[in-house]
Design a protein around this motif. Structure first.
Motif, PDB file in Angstrom:
ATOM      1  N   VAL A  71      -6.644  -0.586  -0.538  1.00 57.28           N
ATOM      2  CA  VAL A  71      -5.809  -1.641  -0.270  1.00 57.28           C
ATOM      3  C   VAL A  71      -5.510  -1.850   1.203  1.00 57.28           C
ATOM      4  O   VAL A  71      -5.747  -2.929   1.836  1.00 57.28           O
ATOM      5  CB  VAL A  71      -4.376  -1.497  -1.050  1.00 57.28           C
ATOM      6  N   LEU A  72      -5.107  -0.819   1.938  1.00 57.44           N
ATOM      7  CA  LEU A  72      -5.209  -0.834   3.250  1.00 57.44           C
ATOM      8  C   LEU A  72      -6.430  -1.444   3.927  1.00 57.44           C
ATOM      9  O   LEU A  72      -6.465  -2.398   5.076  1.00 57.44           O
ATOM     10  CB  LEU A  72      -4.720   0.390   3.891  1.00 57.44           C
ATOM     11  N   SER A  73      -7.711  -0.843   3.753  1.00 58.04           N
ATOM     12  CA  SER A  73      -8.679  -1.251   4.357  1.00 58.04           C
ATOM     13  C   SER A  73      -9.162  -2.853   3.905  1.00 58.04           C
ATOM     14  O   SER A  73      -9.471  -3.707   4.826  1.00 58.04           O
ATOM     15  CB  SER A  73      -9.928  -0.558   3.682  1.00 58.04           C
ATOM     16  N   LEU A  74      -8.816  -3.255   2.549  1.00 57.16           N
ATOM     17  CA  LEU A  74      -8.976  -4.637   2.177  1.00 57.16           C
ATOM     18  C   LEU A  74      -8.320  -5.556   3.138  1.00 57.16           C
ATOM     19  O   LEU A  74      -8.598  -6.480   3.436  1.00 57.16           O
ATOM     20  CB  LEU A  74      -8.814  -4.609   0.806  1.00 57.16           C
ATOM     21  N   THR A  75      -6.820  -5.193   3.096  1.00 53.86           N
ATOM     22  CA  THR A  75      -5.871  -5.810   4.094  1.00 53.86           C
ATOM     23  C   THR A  75      -6.604  -6.159   5.507  1.00 53.86           C
ATOM     24  O   THR A  75      -6.319  -7.165   5.945  1.00 53.86           O
ATOM     25  CB  THR A  75      -4.765  -5.334   4.140  1.00 53.86           C
ATOM     26  N   GLU A  76      -6.745  -4.984   6.056  1.00 49.89           N
ATOM     27  CA  GLU A  76      -7.150  -5.127   7.403  1.00 49.89           C
ATOM     28  C   GLU A  76      -8.690  -5.979   7.719  1.00 49.89           C
ATOM     29  O   GLU A  76      -8.738  -6.775   8.583  1.00 49.89           O
ATOM     30  CB  GLU A  76      -7.512  -3.677   8.093  1.00 49.89           C
ATOM     31  N   SER A  77      -9.433  -5.830   6.770  1.00 50.69           N
ATOM     32  CA  SER A  77     -10.568  -6.565   6.534  1.00 50.69           C
ATOM     33  C   SER A  77     -10.297  -8.103   6.696  1.00 50.69           C
ATOM     34  O   SER A  77     -10.851  -8.884   7.536  1.00 50.69           O
ATOM     35  CB  SER A  77     -11.457  -6.106   5.822  1.00 50.69           C
ATOM     36  N   LEU A  78      -9.639  -8.273   5.621  1.00 51.28           N
ATOM     37  CA  LEU A  78      -9.298  -9.622   5.409  1.00 51.28           C
ATOM     38  C   LEU A  78      -8.449 -10.498   6.387  1.00 51.28           C
ATOM     39  O   LEU A  78      -8.547 -11.538   6.766  1.00 51.28           O
ATOM     40  CB  LEU A  78      -8.675 -10.084   4.127  1.00 51.28           C
ATOM     41  N   ALA A 122       0.878  -1.186  -0.109  1.00 49.77           N
ATOM     42  CA  ALA A 122       0.012   0.057  -0.164  1.00 49.77           C
ATOM     43  C   ALA A 122       0.977   1.264   0.052  1.00 49.77           C
ATOM     44  O   ALA A 122       1.825   1.296  -0.762  1.00 49.77           O
ATOM     45  CB  ALA A 122      -0.996  -0.103   1.172  1.00 49.77           C
ATOM     46  N   SER A 123       0.573   2.262   0.844  1.00 48.99           N
ATOM     47  CA  SER A 123       1.403   3.435   0.894  1.00 48.99           C
ATOM     48  C   SER A 123       1.180   4.000   2.238  1.00 48.99           C
ATOM     49  O   SER A 123      -0.062   3.862   2.782  1.00 48.99           O
ATOM     50  CB  SER A 123       1.166   4.288  -0.322  1.00 48.99           C
ATOM     51  N   ILE A 124       2.119   4.941   2.695  1.00 49.70           N
ATOM     52  CA  ILE A 124       1.592   6.102   3.650  1.00 49.70           C
ATOM     53  C   ILE A 124       0.582   6.715   3.286  1.00 49.70           C
ATOM     54  O   ILE A 124      -0.280   7.247   4.172  1.00 49.70           O
ATOM     55  CB  ILE A 124       2.768   6.872   4.162  1.00 49.70           C
ATOM     56  N   THR A 167      -2.405 -15.312   6.675  1.00 47.48           N
ATOM     57  CA  THR A 167      -2.232 -13.912   7.017  1.00 47.48           C
ATOM     58  C   THR A 167      -2.105 -13.027   6.010  1.00 47.48           C
ATOM     59  O   THR A 167      -1.786 -13.214   4.783  1.00 47.48           O
ATOM     60  CB  THR A 167      -0.943 -13.854   7.928  1.00 47.48           C
ATOM     61  N   VAL A 168      -2.644 -11.486   6.093  1.00 51.69           N
ATOM     62  CA  VAL A 168      -2.605 -10.743   5.207  1.00 51.69           C
ATOM     63  C   VAL A 168      -2.068  -9.514   5.931  1.00 51.69           C
ATOM     64  O   VAL A 168      -2.336  -9.134   6.808  1.00 51.69           O
ATOM     65  CB  VAL A 168      -4.076 -10.187   4.655  1.00 51.69           C
ATOM     66  N   THR A 169      -1.041  -9.159   5.188  1.00 51.73           N
ATOM     67  CA  THR A 169      -0.252  -7.964   5.519  1.00 51.73           C
ATOM     68  C   THR A 169      -0.357  -6.675   4.573  1.00 51.73           C
ATOM     69  O   THR A 169      -0.065  -6.852   3.584  1.00 51.73           O
ATOM     70  CB  THR A 169       1.355  -8.154   5.895  1.00 51.73           C
ATOM     71  N   ALA A 170      -0.239  -5.383   5.036  1.00 53.11           N
ATOM     72  CA  ALA A 170      -0.123  -4.208   4.386  1.00 53.11           C
ATOM     73  C   ALA A 170       1.044  -3.568   4.614  1.00 53.11           C
ATOM     74  O   ALA A 170       1.639  -3.233   5.756  1.00 53.11           O
ATOM     75  CB  ALA A 170      -1.239  -3.248   4.581  1.00 53.11           C
TER      76      ALA A 170
END
Length: 270
Positions: free
Chosen positions: A167-174, A146-148, A184-187
């Motif tokens: 991308v960040l929201s999708l990662t946190e949700s998953l 993702a990105s800052i 595991t899912v990491t951003a």
């Protein structure tokens, strides 16, 4: 004679956008970790050069699959190619992306769609295809770059920042949805990093070219932190103390205050 036990099979990491920048550095990080690799990008020559380097240094299996993921249907074609080669992907690294800096109204509608397609649509397609076999096996890792910019609105990077917020929201949700699945899912949320894509943006924008060196991250450090976070199963990793502080402030401060600060900086860059 005693039968020798079969050595454990090496795991395989698939990395998109692997021909340069953060993607190539991530490939080297996973190679140092002993992973076989599937390298994906548009440039066959650059991928082959990187593959030869990794094979020579680490003796690993490296598969090169050139692909322009922005082409309609490319993620499915890539998934089918991996399946045909009987490759089991243990780690998916979604690094392919595009950045465009400038006033929103000065960009064509087609360019906005290109950013949204590669940064959002393609990434989602890749995750949805490769996560299913991981869930079935009960193990796997996904690293989304993702990105800052995902933490706050950024005038002059409006569409790019919005795609990275997705991308960040999708990662946190998953990461929550798959918590007990073994996947595991990491951003990875780097700040400005010295890559070819950022260098082009700096050349095209006088304000961006004046950024002080301390604000520009080292690509190998960013990749090392992304690898470490992925292997540890962290949900979010923000490389750099300054970037980390900014991400905390962006989430803690009132929205109007965040807009005021980023607005002042963003308008200066247009």
């Amino acid at each position: 004679m005693a039968r020798r036990s079969k050595p454990p099979a090496r795991e395989t990491a698939l990395i998109t956008g692997a021909s340069g920048g953060i993607g190539a550095s991530l490939a080297r990080q996973f190679a140092c970790g002993g992973f076989d690799l599937v390298l994906v990008a548009r440039s066959r020559d650059k991928l082959e050069e990187l593959a030869e380097e990794i094979r020579a240094e680490h003796g690993l299996n490296v598969t090169v699959l050139p692909a322009d993921l922005s082409v309609h249907g490319a993620p499915k074609t890539l998934f089918d190619a991996v399946k045909k080669k009987k490759l089991e992907i243990d780690i998916l690294v979604n690094n392919a992306g595009v950045l465009e800096m400038g006033a929103f109204a000065a960009m064509t509608p087609e360019r906005h769609q290109e950013l949204i397609n590669l940064n959002v649509v393609v990434l989602t397609d890749m995750v949805s295809r490769f996560v299913e076999p991981m869930i079935e096996r009960g193990r796997g890792r996904i690293l989304n770059v993702a990105s800052i910019a995902a933490f706050q609105p950024v005038p002059s990077l409006a569409t790019y920042a919005a795609t990275k917020a997705y991308v960040l929201s999708l990662t946190e949700s998953l990461s929550e949805e798959l918590k007990h699945s073994g996947v595991t899912v990491t951003a990875l949320c780097p700040g400005i990093t010295e890559t070819g894509m950022v260098a082009q943006a700096r050349e095209a924008n006088p304000a961006a070219s004046q950024l002080p060196p301390f604000m520009i991250g080292d690509v190998d450090d960013v990749a090392a932190q992304g690898y470490a976070a992925c292997m540890a199963g962290e949900v979010i990793r923000v490389p750099g103390a300054l970037n980390y502080a900014a991400s905390i402030a962006a989430r803690a401060a009132p929205k109007w205050a965040v807009r005021a600060v980023t607005g002042m900086m963003g308008r200066f860059a247009i």
